[in-house]
Design a protein around this motif. Structure first.
Motif, PDB file in Angstrom:
ATOM      1  N   GLU A   1       0.816  -1.217   0.000  1.00 39.17           N
ATOM      2  CA  GLU A   1       0.000   0.000   0.000  1.00 39.17           C
ATOM      3  C   GLU A   1       0.849   1.266   0.000  1.00 39.17           C
ATOM      4  OE1 GLU A   1      -2.850  -0.035   3.088  1.00 39.17           O
ATOM      5  OE2 GLU A   1      -3.925  -1.805   2.355  1.00 39.17           O
ATOM      6  N   GLU A   2       1.948   1.265   0.749  1.00 40.94           N
ATOM      7  CA  GLU A   2       2.802   2.464   0.789  1.00 40.94           C
ATOM      8  C   GLU A   2       3.463   2.707  -0.560  1.00 40.94           C
ATOM      9  OE1 GLU A   2       4.391   2.893   5.273  1.00 40.94           O
ATOM     10  OE2 GLU A   2       5.073   1.096   4.218  1.00 40.94           O
ATOM     11  N   LEU A   3       3.891   1.636  -1.213  1.00 41.06           N
ATOM     12  CA  LEU A   3       4.488   1.803  -2.538  1.00 41.06           C
ATOM     13  C   LEU A   3       3.439   2.269  -3.543  1.00 41.06           C
ATOM     14  CD1 LEU A   3       6.818  -1.337  -2.816  1.00 41.06           C
ATOM     15  CD2 LEU A   3       7.450   1.015  -2.255  1.00 41.06           C
ATOM     16  N   LEU A   4       2.241   1.704  -3.467  1.00 42.11           N
ATOM     17  CA  LEU A   4       1.175   2.121  -4.379  1.00 42.11           C
ATOM     18  C   LEU A   4       0.820   3.586  -4.192  1.00 42.11           C
ATOM     19  CD1 LEU A   4      -1.363  -0.860  -4.483  1.00 42.11           C
ATOM     20  CD2 LEU A   4       0.169  -0.080  -6.295  1.00 42.11           C
ATOM     21  N   ALA A   5       0.797   4.025  -2.947  1.00 45.20           N
ATOM     22  CA  ALA A   5       0.484   5.436  -2.680  1.00 45.20           C
ATOM     23  C   ALA A   5       1.529   6.345  -3.303  1.00 45.20           C
ATOM     24  CB  ALA A   5       0.398   5.664  -1.174  1.00 45.20           C
ATOM     25  N   ALA A   6       2.796   5.915  -3.238  1.00 41.70           N
ATOM     26  CA  ALA A   6       3.856   6.717  -3.858  1.00 41.70           C
ATOM     27  C   ALA A   6       3.752   6.670  -5.376  1.00 41.70           C
ATOM     28  CB  ALA A   6       5.223   6.205  -3.397  1.00 41.70           C
TER      29      ALA A   6
ATOM     30  N   THR B   1      10.261  -5.882   0.407  1.00 45.79           N
ATOM     31  CA  THR B   1      10.875  -6.938   1.204  1.00 45.79           C
ATOM     32  C   THR B   1      12.031  -6.321   1.983  1.00 45.79           C
ATOM     33  OG1 THR B   1      10.317  -8.575  -0.485  1.00 45.79           O
ATOM     34  CG2 THR B   1      11.944  -9.211   1.182  1.00 45.79           C
ATOM     35  N   GLY B   2      11.825  -6.147   3.270  1.00 47.65           N
ATOM     36  CA  GLY B   2      12.806  -5.397   4.048  1.00 47.65           C
ATOM     37  C   GLY B   2      12.826  -3.964   3.559  1.00 47.65           C
ATOM     38  N   SER B   3      13.972  -3.533   3.029  1.00 51.04           N
ATOM     39  CA  SER B   3      14.084  -2.175   2.485  1.00 51.04           C
ATOM     40  C   SER B   3      14.242  -2.185   0.971  1.00 51.04           C
ATOM     41  CB  SER B   3      15.269  -1.441   3.119  1.00 51.04           C
ATOM     42  OG  SER B   3      16.488  -2.122   2.837  1.00 51.04           O
ATOM     43  N   VAL B   4      13.983  -3.365   0.355  1.00 49.52           N
ATOM     44  CA  VAL B   4      14.122  -3.481  -1.098  1.00 49.52           C
ATOM     45  C   VAL B   4      12.730  -3.422  -1.739  1.00 49.52           C
ATOM     46  CG1 VAL B   4      14.918  -4.916  -3.015  1.00 49.52           C
ATOM     47  CG2 VAL B   4      16.218  -4.852  -0.874  1.00 49.52           C
TER      48      VAL B   4
ATOM     49  N   ASP C   1      10.979   8.418 -13.420  1.00 49.50           N
ATOM     50  CA  ASP C   1      10.005   8.927 -12.457  1.00 49.50           C
ATOM     51  C   ASP C   1       9.685   7.885 -11.389  1.00 49.50           C
ATOM     52  OD1 ASP C   1       9.953  11.266 -13.870  1.00 49.50           O
ATOM     53  OD2 ASP C   1       8.014  10.908 -14.833  1.00 49.50           O
ATOM     54  N   VAL C   2       9.552   6.626 -11.802  1.00 47.83           N
ATOM     55  CA  VAL C   2       9.254   5.562 -10.838  1.00 47.83           C
ATOM     56  C   VAL C   2      10.423   5.404  -9.863  1.00 47.83           C
ATOM     57  CG1 VAL C   2       8.945   3.065 -10.578  1.00 47.83           C
ATOM     58  CG2 VAL C   2       7.618   4.321 -12.290  1.00 47.83           C
ATOM     59  N   ARG C   3      11.631   5.337 -10.368  1.00 52.71           N
ATOM     60  CA  ARG C   3      12.806   5.175  -9.497  1.00 52.71           C
ATOM     61  C   ARG C   3      12.928   6.343  -8.518  1.00 52.71           C
ATOM     62  NH1 ARG C   3      16.318   1.198 -10.461  1.00 52.71           N
ATOM     63  NH2 ARG C   3      16.238   0.096 -12.480  1.00 52.71           N
ATOM     64  N   ALA C   4      12.760   7.555  -9.020  1.00 51.66           N
ATOM     65  CA  ALA C   4      12.907   8.726  -8.154  1.00 51.66           C
ATOM     66  C   ALA C   4      11.843   8.754  -7.073  1.00 51.66           C
ATOM     67  CB  ALA C   4      12.847  10.004  -9.001  1.00 51.66           C
ATOM     68  N   THR C   5      10.630   8.409  -7.426  1.00 52.44           N
ATOM     69  CA  THR C   5       9.529   8.452  -6.462  1.00 52.44           C
ATOM     70  C   THR C   5       9.692   7.399  -5.377  1.00 52.44           C
ATOM     71  OG1 THR C   5       8.015   9.314  -8.148  1.00 52.44           O
ATOM     72  CG2 THR C   5       7.025   8.283  -6.212  1.00 52.44           C
ATOM     73  N   VAL C   6      10.000   6.165  -5.774  1.00 46.36           N
ATOM     74  CA  VAL C   6      10.118   5.078  -4.797  1.00 46.36           C
ATOM     75  C   VAL C   6      11.374   5.245  -3.949  1.00 46.36           C
ATOM     76  CG1 VAL C   6      10.313   2.579  -4.526  1.00 46.36           C
ATOM     77  CG2 VAL C   6       8.780   3.525  -6.258  1.00 46.36           C
ATOM     78  N   SER C   7      12.464   5.699  -4.563  1.00 47.11           N
ATOM     79  CA  SER C   7      13.711   5.885  -3.822  1.00 47.11           C
ATOM     80  C   SER C   7      13.580   6.947  -2.735  1.00 47.11           C
ATOM     81  CB  SER C   7      14.847   6.272  -4.779  1.00 47.11           C
ATOM     82  OG  SER C   7      15.086   5.248  -5.711  1.00 47.11           O
ATOM     83  N   ALA C   8      12.641   7.870  -2.922  1.00 45.35           N
ATOM     84  CA  ALA C   8      12.469   8.948  -1.947  1.00 45.35           C
ATOM     85  C   ALA C   8      11.800   8.467  -0.660  1.00 45.35           C
ATOM     86  CB  ALA C   8      11.650  10.079  -2.563  1.00 45.35           C
ATOM     87  N   LEU C   9      11.232   7.265  -0.668  1.00 45.28           N
ATOM     88  CA  LEU C   9      10.588   6.748   0.532  1.00 45.28           C
ATOM     89  C   LEU C   9      11.638   6.385   1.585  1.00 45.28           C
ATOM     90  CD1 LEU C   9       7.898   4.412  -1.088  1.00 45.28           C
ATOM     91  CD2 LEU C   9       7.542   6.684  -0.105  1.00 45.28           C
ATOM     92  N   GLU C  10      11.362   6.741   2.823  1.00 45.50           N
ATOM     93  CA  GLU C  10      12.329   6.549   3.903  1.00 45.50           C
ATOM     94  C   GLU C  10      12.664   5.079   4.128  1.00 45.50           C
ATOM     95  OE1 GLU C  10      12.742   7.676   8.682  1.00 45.50           O
ATOM     96  OE2 GLU C  10      11.044   8.373   7.484  1.00 45.50           O
ATOM     97  N   GLN C  11      11.679   4.209   3.943  1.00 45.17           N
ATOM     98  CA  GLN C  11      11.881   2.796   4.223  1.00 45.17           C
ATOM     99  C   GLN C  11      12.519   2.030   3.071  1.00 45.17           C
ATOM    100  OE1 GLN C  11       9.112   4.453   3.738  1.00 45.17           O
ATOM    101  NE2 GLN C  11       7.323   3.145   3.317  1.00 45.17           N
TER     102      GLN C  11
END
Length: 380
Positions: free
Chosen positions: A11-16, A41-44, A65-75
């Motif tokens: 859900e957190e990844l989908l929201a991003a 999975t963990g932090s991956v 855009d996908v890489r930048a958005t997901v990479s910005a997540l703290e976890q």
């Protein structure tokens, strides 16, 4: 030690990922069914994105855009991104979701898209430059704008807007290139026959082919929701002007003319064609008006007063007031912007030409439109 949590769609990844907008369809990739896997999975983060077609011209943009958005997540410390493609059934479902029916959406009941056919009596009066700049001004107001370059034999809109990419074909649906306004949040979606032929290839078509080309632009191209649609018509009262009236009977005519009386006489004939097509002339844009010289004086290179003469004569012929919406002075910046693919309203907004074009765009779009007969989004 806590076990690592894994889910197919986190859900957190989908929201991003919901903040990643498809550059062509202008909707979140999550709503378009483009996210096939979003596991944490963990932090991956393991992401699988489905592009609409193989060879998607904007693949690198979506990946970045996908890489930048997901990479910005703290976890998230690492992003594993896989790119694949939709199946024919998935593309069919997407076309259905988008509402693409191969019918003319601008004549559908309830359509609120304002349609302006930019016409002229003769060539060389700056009609295409006016179309590109009016569209750019509307996009800077935050509007979603479309342009159909209907001047099949003399197409120039892609160059005036700096468009080098072609449209994307998704089975029987064509997705037009998009130009984003530098401010205001609006976009321009453009289709032109110039995107389907080589730059030096002439288009030698007669009436039936011209009619079919315009019809396909209206039925095969997916513009999505548009606030405004501009048609850059060829000069005169030939096949395209007649086909436009048949395919878009509610389009309003904007006449472009220079102040020169010879151009005004020809534009008069283009305007009175509306009596036969039962369309309305919304106004006149006078182009190439007096140029201001460095010493502060003005040089009326193409004469003066032609726009006012045209509005008065059209008013008498048509039986209603035809306003002069703007008088654009002849300026080097306007020509330079066209050559560079940057409309003057974006590249040099401080110039008198840009300000006059913005004023004209505001006059076109701010006129109230009645909602009589339009379906409202609620039931009693």
């Amino acid at each position: 030690m806590q076990p690592m949590q894994t889910s197919h769609l986190n859900e957190e990844l989908l929201a991003a990922l919901a903040t990643v907008i498809d550059p062509e369809l202008r909707q979140p990739i999550t709503e378009l069914g483009m996210v096939d896997r979003a596991e944490l999975t963990g932090s991956v983060a393991s992401i699988r994105v489905l592009l609409t077609i193989e060879g998607c011209p904007l693949r690198s943009t979506i990946e970045a855009d996908v890489r930048a958005t997901v990479s910005a997540l703290e976890q998230v410390s690492e992003v594993e991104l896989e790119v694949s493609y939709m199946s024919p059934d998935q593309r069919a479902a997407l076309r259905q979701k988008l509402g693409h029916t191969k019918q003319n959406p601008f004549t559908a009941p309830g359509s609120l898209t304002r349609i302006f056919a930019v016409a002229s009596g003769k060539g060389g009066v700056g009609k295409s430059s006016a179309t590109a700049n009016l569209a750019a001004a509307c996009a800077s107001m935050g509007l979603s704008v479309g342009i159909i370059d209907a001047d099949v034999h003399g197409f120039s809109i892609p160059g005036l807007l700096g468009i080098t990419a072609g449209p994307t074909r998704m089975d029987d649906m064509i997705i037009p290139p998009v130009v984003e306004a530098p401010s205001g949040g609006g976009v321009i979606k453009v289709i032109s026959i110039g995107m389907f032929v080589k730059p030096d290839q002439p288009v030698a078509w007669r009436g039936p082919m011209l009619h079919r080309a315009l019809e396909q632009f209206l039925t095969d191209v997916h513009f999505g929701h548009l606030d405004v649609l501009f048609l850059d018509l060829p000069p005169g009262t030939g096949d395209i002007a007649i086909s436009m009236a048949q395919l878009l009977p509610h389009a309003e005519i904007l006449l472009v003319s220079t102040p020169q009386l010879a151009a005004v006489d020809v534009a008069q004939r283009a305007g009175t064609l509306s009596l036969q097509t039962e369309q309305r002339v919304i106004g006149v844009l006078e182009n190439m008006a007096a140029m201001q010289l460095p010493d502060g004086t003005t040089l009326p290179l193409f004469g003066e007063g032609g726009g006012a003469v045209l509005t008065e004569s059209l008013g008498r012929a048509l039986g209603y007031e035809v306003p002069l919406l703007g008088s654009v002075p002849l300026e080097v910046a306007l020509r330079e912007g066209g050559d560079a693919g940057t409309p003057v309203v974006w590249g040099a907004p401080e110039t008198a030409a840009a300000q006059e074009l913005v004023k004209t765009a505001q006059a076109l779009t701010h006129r109230p439109r009645g909602l009589a007969g339009a379906p409202l989004p609620f039931t009693v």
